[in-house]
Design an enzyme around this catalytic site. Structure first.
Site, PDB file in Angstrom:
ATOM      1  N   LYS A 116       0.818  -1.218   0.000  1.00  0.00           N
ATOM      2  CA  LYS A 116       0.000   0.000   0.000  1.00  0.00           C
ATOM      3  C   LYS A 116       0.851   1.267   0.000  1.00  0.00           C
ATOM      4  CE  LYS A 116      -4.401  -1.741   1.294  1.00  0.00           C
ATOM      5  NZ  LYS A 116      -5.655  -1.610   1.959  1.00  0.00           N
ATOM      6  N   LYS A 208      -5.140  -9.755  -6.572  1.00  0.00           N
ATOM      7  CA  LYS A 208      -6.420  -9.972  -5.894  1.00  0.00           C
ATOM      8  C   LYS A 208      -7.438  -8.900  -6.287  1.00  0.00           C
ATOM      9  CE  LYS A 208      -6.314  -7.529  -1.528  1.00  0.00           C
ATOM     10  NZ  LYS A 208      -7.172  -7.299  -0.410  1.00  0.00           N
ATOM     11  N   LYS A 211     -10.683  -3.145  -3.768  1.00  0.00           N
ATOM     12  CA  LYS A 211     -11.484  -1.916  -3.854  1.00  0.00           C
ATOM     13  C   LYS A 211     -10.704  -0.800  -4.546  1.00  0.00           C
ATOM     14  CE  LYS A 211     -13.420  -2.575   0.748  1.00  0.00           C
ATOM     15  NZ  LYS A 211     -12.779  -2.520   2.072  1.00  0.00           N
TER      16      LYS A 211
HETATM   17  N1  AQP Z   1     -10.073 -10.442  -3.191  1.00  0.00           N
HETATM   18  C1  AQP Z   1     -10.486 -10.911  -2.014  1.00  0.00           C
HETATM   19  N2  AQP Z   1     -10.809 -12.216  -1.863  1.00  0.00           N
HETATM   20  C2  AQP Z   1     -11.235 -12.713  -0.668  1.00  0.00           C
HETATM   21  N3  AQP Z   1     -11.376 -11.938   0.432  1.00  0.00           N
HETATM   22  C3  AQP Z   1     -11.069 -10.628   0.332  1.00  0.00           C
HETATM   23  N4  AQP Z   1     -11.083  -9.599   1.215  1.00  0.00           N
HETATM   24  C4  AQP Z   1     -10.684  -8.472   0.609  1.00  0.00           C
HETATM   25  N5  AQP Z   1     -10.386  -8.713  -0.671  1.00  0.00           N
HETATM   26  C5  AQP Z   1     -10.613 -10.041  -0.878  1.00  0.00           C
HETATM   27  C6  AQP Z   1     -11.509  -9.758   2.600  1.00  0.00           C
HETATM   28  O1  AQP Z   1     -12.544  -8.819   2.858  1.00  0.00           O
HETATM   29  C7  AQP Z   1     -12.455  -8.424   4.225  1.00  0.00           C
HETATM   30  C8  AQP Z   1     -12.553  -6.941   4.319  1.00  0.00           C
HETATM   31  O2  AQP Z   1     -11.456  -6.355   3.669  1.00  0.00           O
HETATM   32  P1  AQP Z   1     -11.074  -4.858   3.986  1.00  0.00           P
HETATM   33  O3  AQP Z   1     -11.995  -3.973   3.330  1.00  0.00           O
HETATM   34  O4  AQP Z   1     -11.003  -4.628   5.425  1.00  0.00           O
HETATM   35  O5  AQP Z   1      -9.615  -4.717   3.509  1.00  0.00           O
HETATM   36  P2  AQP Z   1      -8.820  -5.117   2.236  1.00  0.00           P
HETATM   37  O6  AQP Z   1      -8.355  -6.512   2.353  1.00  0.00           O
HETATM   38  O7  AQP Z   1      -7.744  -4.107   2.131  1.00  0.00           O
HETATM   39  O8  AQP Z   1      -9.862  -4.982   1.055  1.00  0.00           O
HETATM   40  P3  AQP Z   1      -9.606  -4.617  -0.442  1.00  0.00           P
HETATM   41  O9  AQP Z   1     -10.886  -4.750  -1.088  1.00  0.00           O
HETATM   42  O10 AQP Z   1      -8.508  -5.377  -1.039  1.00  0.00           O
HETATM   43  O11 AQP Z   1      -9.207  -3.103  -0.384  1.00  0.00           O
HETATM   44  P4  AQP Z   1      -7.889  -2.382  -0.858  1.00  0.00           P
HETATM   45  O12 AQP Z   1      -8.012  -2.203  -2.299  1.00  0.00           O
HETATM   46  O13 AQP Z   1      -7.943  -1.084  -0.110  1.00  0.00           O
HETATM   47  O14 AQP Z   1      -6.728  -3.228  -0.456  1.00  0.00           O
HETATM   48  C9  AQP Z   1     -11.158  -9.002   4.787  1.00  0.00           C
HETATM   49  O15 AQP Z   1     -11.460 -10.166   5.548  1.00  0.00           O
HETATM   50  C10 AQP Z   1     -10.389  -9.370   3.568  1.00  0.00           C
HETATM   51  O16 AQP Z   1      -9.523 -10.465   3.781  1.00  0.00           O
END
Ligand code: AQP
Length: 349
Positions: A116, A208, A211
């Protein structure tokens, strides 16, 4: 509160663009956990969200949207505790104590910070670096025994276990004097697995679904309508080969593997089952079947999310009630932690 043997905690950041990975990897598992003999706490982790700058007005809407997604997916706010992190001050209090337990070397190994912060590390917020310590505090403020998360959170969960262990060791005498014979904090079990523990981008099967991906076509948002879902699946990157009949045939085919995993997760069967039905099929056959399945599962959730998101008073009442119930668990835990550490605290009247 009834005494449960298990305490489940998990959170989702209100950073917009909630997607199918968040749903299958996390939120849907949260719903399943309600079937266990457990007290479940599901948290909208707004303090984590501001580790990257958020527009204040948009953030408020995103907090409501994640809450609406929890409820629309089937989390029952009476049975589970649904709340937002910033309303329960014990998360931040415990995070400070854990800052003094965790070691710099541990945090330096966290790959999510490296991803990040990217090349501009010097400019990253201290909060982004310290994120895993706050996450440990989120979990351990409730002495949670189980945490359902996607695979990307595995390393952070390991850090939570290390912090709990070190706290239990550093303060062993003080903890024993208070008759917690097995240590004060549990060594929390991560619950990770199933065909959607790591949902990949629709544009690149090695990344992966996320968001923050600038391409909206890389993910299926929970708010996408049926046409958009079908279009994104139709355009998803694939290779020219038909689907194999055996799992081994998915090796080195990340995009095919991802779409088969999505089909398996959405229809609650194994990847092997999917290949039994679709082995030998071209993507021109498989993609429309996957699109129909995704629409049939996601459209009702999207509709309910829209309805609930517009009912601000209801959503905020759910969060207020949940925060009060969460604090009723976290506050006495923090009182004990403060006693263990050696703070002098005001007696509760
Ligand atoms: N691609 C994914 N596959 C399975 N699980 C996922 N999670 C996130 N992406 C995937 C799970 O969703 C939960 C909430 O995630 P979060 O919003 O707290 O944080 P994150 O992992 O940073 O989510 P993003 O969507 O990937 O956001 P960015 O783009 O900001 O990094 C967690 O349990 C996570 O494992």
């Amino acid at each position: 509160m009834a005494a449960f043997k298990e305490l489940v905690f998990s959170g989702v950041q209100p950073t917009g663009n909630l997607h199918l990975g968040n749903y299958l990897g996390a939120i849907r598992r949260f719903v399943e956990m309600q079937g266990r003999e457990a007290q479940c706490l599901y948290c909208v982790v707004d303090m984590h969200a501001i580790t990257l700058w958020q527009d204040p007005e948009a953030l408020r809407g995103q907090i409501r949207e994640v809450t609406a997604a929890f409820l629309a997916a089937g989390i029952d706010p009476k049975r589970s505790i649904v709340f937002n992190q910033s309303q329960v001050p014990q998360h931040a209090e415990l995070a400070w104590i854990f800052n003094c337990v965790a070691r710099l070397g541990w945090l330096n190994r966290m790959t999510q910070f490296k991803d990040k912060a990217g090349k501009d590390r010097e400019n990253a917020s201290i909060g982004l670096y310290d994120y895993p310590v706050l996450m440990a505090a989120d979990i351990l403020a409730y002495r949670a025994t189980h945490v359902p998360v996607g695979e990307d959170q595995k390393q952070h969960l390991e850090l939570t276990r290390d912090i709990a262990q070190k706290f239990n060791t550093d303060f062993a005498q003080s903890i024993a004097a208070r008759e917690y014979d097995d240590g004060f904090f549990p060594i929390t079990e991560p619950i990770i697995g199933g065909p959607a523990a790591r949902v990949m981008s629709l544009r690149d099967g090695t990344k992966k679904m996320s968001k923050s991906d600038p391409s909206d076509n890389s993910r299926i948002n929970l708010t996408d309508d049926a046409d958009t879902i079908a279009q994104k699946i139709r355009r998803a990157k694939t290779d020219p080969e038909p689907l194999p009949s055996e799992i081994a045939g998915l090796k080195e085919r990340p995009e095919a593997d991802n779409l088969v995993g999505l089909y398996a997760a959405l229809s609650d069967v194994s990847r092997e089952d999917v290949l039994r039905d679709f082995g030998g099929a071209q993507f021109s056959t498989f993609k429309p079947a996957l699109a129909d399945l995704a629409v049939s599962k996601l459209a009702p959730i999207a509709g309910e999310m829209r309805r609930l998101s517009s009912d601000t008073a209801y959503i905020e009442a759910v969060l207020a009630d949940g925060s009060e119930r969460a604090e009723a668990i976290a506050r006495p835990n923090l009182d004990i932690v403060k006693d263990i550490v050696g703070f002098v605290r005001r007696p509760r009247g």
